[in-house]
Design an enzyme around this catalytic site. Structure first.
Site, PDB file in Angstrom:
ATOM      1  N   SER A  23       1.127  -7.001 -15.157  1.00  0.00           N
ATOM      2  CA  SER A  23      -0.499  -6.542 -15.067  1.00  0.00           C
ATOM      3  C   SER A  23      -0.947  -7.808 -15.123  1.00  0.00           C
ATOM      4  CB  SER A  23      -0.242  -5.793 -15.870  1.00  0.00           C
ATOM      5  OG  SER A  23      -1.382  -5.260 -16.604  1.00  0.00           O
ATOM      6  N   GLY A  24      -1.861  -7.628 -14.297  1.00  0.00           N
ATOM      7  CA  GLY A  24      -2.948  -8.593 -14.564  1.00  0.00           C
ATOM      8  C   GLY A  24      -2.654  -9.814 -12.864  1.00  0.00           C
ATOM      9  N   SER A  42      -3.531  -5.160  -7.582  1.00  0.00           N
ATOM     10  CA  SER A  42      -4.957  -4.288  -6.381  1.00  0.00           C
ATOM     11  C   SER A  42      -5.910  -4.720  -5.618  1.00  0.00           C
ATOM     12  CB  SER A  42      -5.250  -3.485  -8.132  1.00  0.00           C
ATOM     13  OG  SER A  42      -4.075  -2.548  -8.934  1.00  0.00           O
ATOM     14  N   ARG A  92      -1.985   7.524 -11.052  1.00  0.00           N
ATOM     15  CA  ARG A  92      -2.151   8.472 -12.678  1.00  0.00           C
ATOM     16  C   ARG A  92      -2.725   9.362 -12.897  1.00  0.00           C
ATOM     17  NH1 ARG A  92       2.128   7.461 -15.793  1.00  0.00           N
ATOM     18  NH2 ARG A  92       3.853   6.193 -15.106  1.00  0.00           N
ATOM     19  N   SER A  95       6.076  -1.179 -11.247  1.00  0.00           N
ATOM     20  CA  SER A  95       7.598  -1.489 -10.441  1.00  0.00           C
ATOM     21  C   SER A  95       8.489  -2.335 -11.064  1.00  0.00           C
ATOM     22  CB  SER A  95       7.525  -0.796  -9.028  1.00  0.00           C
ATOM     23  OG  SER A  95       6.917  -2.180  -8.399  1.00  0.00           O
ATOM     24  N   GLY A 104       5.858  -0.310 -25.452  1.00  0.00           N
ATOM     25  CA  GLY A 104       6.923  -0.413 -23.858  1.00  0.00           C
ATOM     26  C   GLY A 104       6.515  -0.682 -22.886  1.00  0.00           C
TER      27      GLY A 104
END
Length: 301
Positions: free
Chosen positions: A134-135, A139, A165, A206, A255
């Site tokens: 993430s980051g 995207s 999602r 992923s 998590g």
């Protein structure tokens, strides 16, 4: 439909030109006029008022009849099993198969194939799978890549992890089993886009190698192009565009990949985009992917 307790009353009859008119009156539901030739007995004999027709329509029944003088036979399937599937008449039927929890299904082939759609779009369908923490910029690079290909006249579609999602995968959590299902669903959708001749760009963390490999196995060899955003955790955490690392560090998110859940970096990605490289802007990173697609022939049918 007759209301409970209502009794039909046979009204007056008149005849004209051999046509007999009868009016059946029903308490609380007005009048129903039936026009027909012949008596009520004849009408009933023809089955027009037989409730048993509903019962007969549910009956399992397979008939075999002779269709020509050579004695060739044809199977006529009239029944439906209690589980909703058609009765399988035997060797003359379409072959059925099972996969997962789906049973009695058949893959229907179409004369229009992937190669035809690719010719129409003048490109080859494939899946570009962008993975990373993430980051890491997944995207952003995905959008830059889509824009670059659009300017070249190529059709793309982005499957962004968060976006999916919001709809298809809104019933899934971030637990390990749900993450696996999240990846499986996106992999199947990406496969459909590629089969349509579209260059599908899947952008999502992923984190598990096994799940990514399972998606790769869905496509023909070479059509799954893994792009690894090789950006260190400290850089991603410093960026923290959504504030998720801060929440994870404070224990408000459990998590979270990179903090208390592992990320398994790819070992043999087709493309690796490193943060420390001189050409580190999103558009320049996207250009590296475009060059790869050109070299592999994906930008021509």
């Amino acid at each position: 439909m007759i209301a409970s307790g209502a009794k039909p009353h046979l009204g007056s009859c008149s005849q004209g030109l051999g046509i007999r008119h009868e009016t059946l009156s029903f308490r609380n539901i007005g009048f129903l006029s039936l026009k027909y030739c012949g008596s009520v007995a004849t009408l009933r004999s023809r089955g027009l008022l037989q409730i048993k027709a509903m019962e007969n329509s549910r009956r399992d029944n397979v008939e075999t009849k002779t269709v020509d003088g050579d004695g060739k036979k044809e199977t006529n399937l009239n029944g439906v099993l209690s589980n909703g599937h058609a009765v399988n008449p035997g060797n003359n039927s379409i072959p059925l198969s099972s996969t997962g929890k789906s049973t009695n299904i058949h893959w229907h082939e179409c004369s229009l194939e992937k190669v035809d759609r690719q010719k129409l779009l003048n490109q080859k369908g494939c899946v570009i799978w962008i993975t990373g923490l993430s980051g890491s910029g997944k995207s952003t690079v995905a959008c830059a890549l889509s824009r670059s290909l659009y300017e070249r006249g190529k059709m793309t579609y982005i499957l962004d992890g968060d976006n999916v999602r919001h709809g298809l995968n809104r019933d899934l959590t971030f637990k390990a089993e749900d993450r696996a299902e999240n990846i499986r669903r996106i992999g199947e959708v990406a496969k459909l886009f590629a089969d349509a001749g579209v260059i599908c760009i899947a952008s999502l963390i992923s984190p598990y190698k096994m799940d990514r490999d399972a998606c790769r196995a869905l496509l023909p060899k070479g059509d799954f192009i893994e792009v690894f955003m090789d950006v260190p955790l400290q850089v991603c955490e410093a960026r923290d565009p959504k504030g998720l690392y801060k929440l994870a560090r404070s224990g408000k998110i459990k998590g979270f990949t990179g903090i208390d859940d592992p990320y398994e970096p790819p070992l043999n990605s087709e493309i690796v985009l490193k943060h420390e490289e001189p050409c580190a802007s999103p558009s320049e990173m996207a250009e590296k992917v475009v060059v790869y697609l050109e070299e592999k022939g994906y930008l021509l049918a």
